[in-house]
Design a protein around this motif. Structure first.
Motif, short mmCIF file in Angstrom:
data_model
loop_
_atom_site.label_atom_id
_atom_site.label_comp_id
_atom_site.label_asym_id
_atom_site.label_seq_id
_atom_site.Cartn_x
_atom_site.Cartn_y
_atom_site.Cartn_z
N VAL A 177 -3.85 -32.69 -18.28
CA VAL A 177 -2.92 -31.85 -18.17
C VAL A 177 -1.43 -32.31 -17.45
O VAL A 177 -0.88 -32.67 -16.62
N HIS A 178 -0.43 -33.81 -18.39
CA HIS A 178 1.02 -33.91 -17.21
C HIS A 178 2.07 -33.10 -17.99
O HIS A 178 2.49 -33.72 -19.23
N LEU A 179 3.02 -32.64 -17.29
CA LEU A 179 4.21 -31.02 -17.42
C LEU A 179 5.08 -32.62 -17.42
O LEU A 179 4.44 -32.57 -15.74
N ARG A 180 5.80 -32.17 -17.88
CA ARG A 180 7.05 -33.29 -17.59
C ARG A 180 8.38 -32.51 -17.27
O ARG A 180 8.46 -31.71 -18.30
N GLY A 181 8.78 -32.11 -16.71
CA GLY A 181 9.54 -31.59 -15.46
C GLY A 181 10.71 -31.44 -16.01
O GLY A 181 11.95 -30.36 -15.80
N ASP A 182 11.52 -32.48 -16.53
CA ASP A 182 12.44 -32.57 -16.89
C ASP A 182 12.66 -31.90 -18.20
O ASP A 182 14.13 -32.19 -18.87
N VAL A 183 11.57 -31.70 -18.89
CA VAL A 183 11.98 -30.54 -20.06
C VAL A 183 12.92 -29.40 -20.09
O VAL A 183 13.64 -29.14 -20.49
N PHE A 184 12.28 -29.33 -18.54
CA PHE A 184 13.04 -27.56 -18.17
C PHE A 184 14.49 -27.93 -17.78
O PHE A 184 15.15 -27.01 -17.78
N ARG A 185 15.00 -29.84 -17.40
CA ARG A 185 16.46 -29.75 -17.11
C ARG A 185 17.29 -29.58 -18.04
O ARG A 185 18.12 -29.06 -18.13
N ARG A 186 16.90 -29.98 -19.39
CA ARG A 186 17.16 -30.34 -20.46
C ARG A 186 17.63 -28.72 -21.20
O ARG A 186 18.11 -28.65 -21.93
N PHE A 187 16.95 -27.62 -20.77
CA PHE A 187 16.81 -26.02 -20.75
C PHE A 187 18.35 -25.68 -20.64
O PHE A 187 19.21 -24.56 -21.46
N VAL A 188 18.96 -26.34 -19.53
CA VAL A 188 20.35 -25.93 -18.93
C VAL A 188 21.23 -26.22 -19.77
O VAL A 188 21.57 -27.60 -19.93
N ILE A 189 21.68 -25.76 -20.76
CA ILE A 189 22.62 -26.18 -21.65
C ILE A 189 24.40 -26.32 -21.50
O ILE A 189 24.54 -26.92 -21.69
N ASN A 190 24.51 -25.03 -20.50
CA ASN A 190 25.83 -25.64 -20.24
C ASN A 190 26.33 -25.08 -18.35
O ASN A 190 25.36 -24.32 -18.17
N GLY A 191 26.74 -25.51 -17.92
CA GLY A 191 26.71 -25.51 -16.33
C GLY A 191 25.50 -26.37 -15.41
O GLY A 191 25.32 -26.26 -14.46
N ARG A 192 25.24 -27.37 -16.14
CA ARG A 192 24.27 -28.44 -15.58
C ARG A 192 24.51 -29.52 -14.71
O ARG A 192 25.85 -29.70 -14.52
N VAL A 193 24.15 -29.37 -13.44
CA VAL A 193 24.57 -30.08 -12.41
C VAL A 193 23.23 -30.73 -12.22
O VAL A 193 22.69 -30.80 -11.78
#
Length: 99
Positions: free
Chosen positions: A39-55
């Motif tokens: 299984v290849h989990l792409r952690g970048d998906v979790f980065r995009r979960f931050v809608i406001n305040g992403r740094v």
């Protein structure tokens, strides 16, 4: 390009990290293809979960960027562990996270 050949133990979770465009996806996909079940989990998906305040990360990262990076690592590893995809060699979870 020759295919990578690496012996990976069964039942472990492997996290491949690096800066954008460093070859994380290519390496992770090649490693996953070597296994009968993976299984290849792409952690970048979790980065995009931050809608406001992403740094975003930078050469001199803001403490909040580091906190969000650690959160992505934790969420990715938790998703791999919690789903059972790494249980006793059933599948090999490979997690890719950009820094």
């Amino acid at each position: 390009m020759p295919e990578p050949s690496v012996q990976l133990p069964e039942g472990d979770i492997f996290v491949i990290t690096g800066i954008p465009a460093s070859g994380k996806s290519t390496v992770t996909e090649a490693l996953a293809q070597q296994r009968p079940r993976s299984v290849h989990l792409r952690g970048d998906v979790f980065r995009r979960f931050v809608i406001n305040g992403r740094v975003e990360m930078s050469a001199d990262p803001d403490p909040e960027a580091v906190r969000q990076l650690r959160l992505r690592y934790e969420l990715s590893a938790h998703a791999a562990r919690g789903s059972g995809i790494g249980d006793r060699g059933s599948n090999l979870p490979l997690v890719e996270c950009r820094s």
